[in-house]
Design a protein around this motif. Sequence first.
Motif, short mmCIF file in Angstrom:
data_model
loop_
_atom_site.label_atom_id
_atom_site.label_comp_id
_atom_site.label_asym_id
_atom_site.label_seq_id
_atom_site.Cartn_x
_atom_site.Cartn_y
_atom_site.Cartn_z
N ASP A 29 48.27 39.11 38.39
CA ASP A 29 47.18 39.78 38.52
C ASP A 29 46.25 39.05 39.05
OD1 ASP A 29 47.97 42.32 37.09
OD2 ASP A 29 47.28 41.27 35.18
N ASP A 30 46.24 37.90 39.25
CA ASP A 30 45.16 36.99 40.19
C ASP A 30 45.29 37.17 41.62
OD1 ASP A 30 44.72 36.03 37.55
OD2 ASP A 30 46.02 34.05 38.00
N LEU A 31 44.41 37.01 42.33
CA LEU A 31 44.28 37.13 43.77
C LEU A 31 44.40 35.83 44.34
CD1 LEU A 31 44.24 38.81 46.32
CD2 LEU A 31 41.72 38.42 46.39
N SER B 106 38.64 38.33 35.95
CA SER B 106 37.54 37.97 35.50
C SER B 106 36.42 37.34 36.45
CB SER B 106 37.58 36.85 34.37
OG SER B 106 38.08 35.89 34.76
N GLY B 107 37.02 37.04 37.31
CA GLY B 107 35.80 36.33 38.49
C GLY B 107 36.08 34.96 38.45
N GLU B 108 36.74 34.19 37.66
CA GLU B 108 36.99 32.93 37.54
C GLU B 108 37.90 32.32 38.92
OE1 GLU B 108 35.12 30.79 35.67
OE2 GLU B 108 34.02 32.59 34.79
N ALA C 28 36.10 24.75 41.31
CA ALA C 28 35.90 25.94 40.75
C ALA C 28 35.20 26.60 41.41
CB ALA C 28 35.50 25.74 39.30
N PHE C 29 34.79 27.86 41.33
CA PHE C 29 33.72 28.85 41.84
C PHE C 29 33.91 30.17 41.14
CE2 PHE C 29 37.33 30.34 44.45
CZ PHE C 29 36.83 31.77 44.78
N ARG C 30 32.91 31.23 41.16
CA ARG C 30 32.98 32.21 40.47
C ARG C 30 32.59 33.43 41.41
NH1 ARG C 30 33.45 34.38 35.61
NH2 ARG C 30 32.04 36.44 35.23
N LEU C 31 33.42 34.65 41.11
CA LEU C 31 32.67 35.70 41.88
C LEU C 31 32.10 36.62 40.76
CD1 LEU C 31 35.36 36.62 44.56
CD2 LEU C 31 33.15 35.64 44.85
N GLU D 205 35.99 41.40 48.04
CA GLU D 205 34.72 41.68 47.16
C GLU D 205 35.42 41.95 45.75
OE1 GLU D 205 31.84 45.76 47.09
OE2 GLU D 205 33.54 45.70 48.55
N ARG D 206 34.53 41.45 44.92
CA ARG D 206 34.88 41.81 43.47
C ARG D 206 34.33 42.94 43.07
NH1 ARG D 206 33.00 39.33 37.69
NH2 ARG D 206 34.54 40.61 36.75
N LEU D 207 35.09 43.92 42.73
CA LEU D 207 34.52 45.16 42.22
C LEU D 207 34.03 45.23 40.85
CD1 LEU D 207 37.68 47.40 43.65
CD2 LEU D 207 35.56 46.89 44.66
N ASP D 208 33.07 45.99 40.79
CA ASP D 208 32.43 46.37 39.54
C ASP D 208 33.42 47.22 38.69
OD1 ASP D 208 31.07 47.39 37.16
OD2 ASP D 208 29.20 47.35 38.37
N ALA D 209 33.86 46.62 37.34
CA ALA D 209 34.81 47.32 36.60
C ALA D 209 34.41 48.78 36.32
CB ALA D 209 34.78 46.54 35.21
#
Length: 397
Positions: free
Chosen positions: A203-205, A271-273, A316-319, A390-394
């Motif tokens: 499920d990770d990209l 989760s964006g992590e 580490a970074f976050r989206l 782009e990280r989508l809004d759930a």
Amino acid sequence: MFGQLLESALRVSGAERGFLLTFSGQNFEYVVGMDHGGDHLSESEFKTSLTVVEQVAEQGEPLLMTEGIDQQFAAQESIVNMRLRAVACMPLKWISGDGDRPAVRGILYLDSRKAMHMLSGLDQKILTRLALEASNVFEKLELIQSLEERKRVQQELSLAQATQRALLPQDLPHSPSFSVHASSTPTRYVGGDYYDFLGADSDDLTGVLADVSGKGVPAALLSSFLQGVLEVGFGSSLSLGEAVSRANDHLFQKTPSNRFVTLFLFRVKPSGEGEYVSAGHNPAYVCRVSTGGIEELDPCGMILGAFENVTYESVAFRLNAGDILVVYSDGVTEAMDPNGEMFGEARLMDVVRESAASGGAAVQEAILAAVQGFMGQASAYDDLTVLVVERLDAGNA
């Protein structure tokens, strides 16, 4: 055609043997030979006075010694050994593919162990005409060979281009968590940039963008090699840092010391992590759509393939929802306008910032359009590759 030309030259001159020669880059080599009876002379029977040939080639003028050898050549070993009493040598000139004016590219050579015919003015004109016809034939043959070689090379490059395109992802990852957009445009048929997505069963990209030093087929071969190494690394469940470290050791052992790779490898959870390894690659950007700010993900390791036993560790970074990750090759920022000015990172960040509110697809399109517009009629000097996540809004997934 060559046989007919030699037969006519032998008949006009009364020579016992005749040869046509072409310049190979270092010396004049046998093409065809004939004796006065019209029988073919093989390459094993080919022998001429090199001194005579070299003088005609250097001066570009015919040398006719039909009733005796001039004193300056009479003592030459080849002439003595062949017991020659007459030699006629005519330069063949034409425009080769690597030149813009006629040059001596061939020789019409005739010799005899007895005197040749006394060449009247008409005879000399006939020999000159025969030499010109031979030159024309050689020029046409060279043109045909050049066209055939160019066609063969283009066919091979087209095949290489199709092969490299097949190595790029045929379908971009589809996920309820991410919108992914990518493209790569080589400056030649094939290039050294590539992007890929690894670990499709997760499920990770996980994505990578690499830029191999150099251009053309050598760079494309190295990028394909790196792609295979990384796929094997992820198949054995290595961490990002371990996969890049192993890839570096393979490149160091298998490639020349002057070849290297920059690479940006990342993994983002739903989760964006996220985490990334940037091996000497130009900084990636994270655009925070909520604030309009841009964060740089700077290089955290050395270029690949230059040094052995290098250890790479991820950062580490976050989206957050709506945030956009932009990864690109230096062909984007180093694209030049007709005046030689580079596109640069500042322009790229402005484009990302201005288009981010419209989503990842708009960001990619805006980058490509801005670079092309900036270059105008100028030619691209490097491959141009862009990868946007782009990280989508759930709630909008």
